[in-house]
Design a protein around this motif. Structure first.
Motif, PDB file in Angstrom:
ATOM      1  N   SER A  12      57.450  36.535 113.809  1.00 58.87           N
ATOM      2  CA  SER A  12      58.375  35.957 112.834  1.00 58.87           C
ATOM      3  C   SER A  12      59.537  35.253 113.533  1.00 58.87           C
ATOM      4  O   SER A  12      59.925  35.626 114.642  1.00 58.87           O
TER       5      SER A  12
ATOM      6  N   ARG B 118      63.378  33.075 112.168  1.00 57.50           N
ATOM      7  CA  ARG B 118      64.197  32.564 111.080  1.00 57.50           C
ATOM      8  C   ARG B 118      64.996  31.374 111.587  1.00 57.50           C
ATOM      9  O   ARG B 118      65.785  31.501 112.525  1.00 57.50           O
TER      10      ARG B 118
ATOM     11  N   ALA C 186      59.014  22.974 103.230  1.00 59.64           N
ATOM     12  CA  ALA C 186      59.572  23.651 102.061  1.00 59.64           C
ATOM     13  C   ALA C 186      60.849  22.951 101.634  1.00 59.64           C
ATOM     14  O   ALA C 186      61.547  22.354 102.469  1.00 59.64           O
TER      15      ALA C 186
ATOM     16  N   THR D 268      62.415  26.232  94.411  1.00 60.84           N
ATOM     17  CA  THR D 268      61.761  26.070  95.708  1.00 60.84           C
ATOM     18  C   THR D 268      60.373  25.457  95.566  1.00 60.84           C
ATOM     19  O   THR D 268      59.728  25.545  94.517  1.00 60.84           O
TER      20      THR D 268
ATOM     21  N   TYR E 206      56.786  24.683  98.307  1.00 58.15           N
ATOM     22  CA  TYR E 206      56.202  24.898  99.631  1.00 58.15           C
ATOM     23  C   TYR E 206      54.916  24.114  99.776  1.00 58.15           C
ATOM     24  O   TYR E 206      54.153  23.966  98.812  1.00 58.15           O
TER      25      TYR E 206
ATOM     26  N   LYS F 153      52.545  28.830 102.062  1.00 60.31           N
ATOM     27  CA  LYS F 153      52.800  29.682 100.898  1.00 60.31           C
ATOM     28  C   LYS F 153      52.426  31.132 101.201  1.00 60.31           C
ATOM     29  O   LYS F 153      51.371  31.416 101.759  1.00 60.31           O
TER      30      LYS F 153
ATOM     31  N   ARG G 289      53.866  32.965 103.352  1.00 64.03           N
ATOM     32  CA  ARG G 289      54.295  33.314 104.710  1.00 64.03           C
ATOM     33  C   ARG G 289      55.743  32.885 104.992  1.00 64.03           C
ATOM     34  O   ARG G 289      56.453  33.580 105.718  1.00 64.03           O
TER      35      ARG G 289
ATOM     36  N   THR H 234      59.631  31.542 103.626  1.00 63.64           N
ATOM     37  CA  THR H 234      60.569  31.597 102.508  1.00 63.64           C
ATOM     38  C   THR H 234      61.794  30.763 102.840  1.00 63.64           C
ATOM     39  O   THR H 234      62.433  30.976 103.876  1.00 63.64           O
TER      40      THR H 234
ATOM     41  N   SER I 124      65.620  29.623 101.707  1.00 60.54           N
ATOM     42  CA  SER I 124      66.731  30.128 100.912  1.00 60.54           C
ATOM     43  C   SER I 124      67.995  29.399 101.335  1.00 60.54           C
ATOM     44  O   SER I 124      68.017  28.733 102.371  1.00 60.54           O
TER      45      SER I 124
ATOM     46  N   GLN J 147      62.709  31.481 106.619  1.00 58.53           N
ATOM     47  CA  GLN J 147      62.131  32.689 107.182  1.00 58.53           C
ATOM     48  C   GLN J 147      60.636  32.465 107.339  1.00 58.53           C
ATOM     49  O   GLN J 147      59.952  32.170 106.351  1.00 58.53           O
TER      50      GLN J 147
ATOM     51  N   ASN K 114      57.129  34.097 108.590  1.00 60.33           N
ATOM     52  CA  ASN K 114      56.389  35.307 108.944  1.00 60.33           C
ATOM     53  C   ASN K 114      54.922  34.967 109.175  1.00 60.33           C
ATOM     54  O   ASN K 114      54.441  33.910 108.776  1.00 60.33           O
TER      55      ASN K 114
END
Length: 118
Positions: free
Chosen positions: A17, A19, A49, A57, A59, A64, A66, A68, A70, A81, A83
């Motif tokens: 992961s 960020r 995204a 939001t 994507y 999708k 995996r 995010t 924000s 984020q 992942n």
């Protein structure tokens, strides 16, 4: 002049992961629609995204479930984020800020490298 500063890129093994963060020097950040794009070697830049000023939001299909996106308006910052990263996620990731104030204003960050490799 609006400036976008990205951070958080790096190298990670598959399944890991990261960020990404993008801080925007905009007077009223909350009005901006924000997005993350990426460009892999030899390929065109593609949308990853987006998050609009209302928090909605969107994507691309390949991320999708995996990734995010924000935003934190109090910090003029948008996040991505990521992942369950895959080697095909390897690319330079760019932050985009867009707002219509009479005219369309469109700004880009300098990009941050994400490398997914074992």
């Amino acid at each position: 002049q609006v400036q976008l500063v990205e951070s958080g890129g790096g190298s990670v093994q598959p399944g890991g992961s990261l960020r990404l963060s993008c801080t925007v020097s905009a007077f009223i950040f909350s009005l901006y629609d924000m997005g993350w794009y990426r460009q892999a070697p030899g390929k065109q830049r593609e949308l990853v995204a987006t998050i609009n000023s209302a928090g909605g939001t969107n994507y691309t299909d390949s991320v999708k479930g995996r990734f995010t996106i924000s935003r934190e308006n109090a910090k003029n910052t948008v996040y991505l984020q990521m992942n369950s990263l895959k080697p095909e996620d390897t690319a330079v990731y760019y932050c985009n800020a867009r707002v219509v104030l009479g005219l369309l204003h469109d700004y880009w960050g300098q990009g941050t490298q994400v490398t997914v490799s074992s």
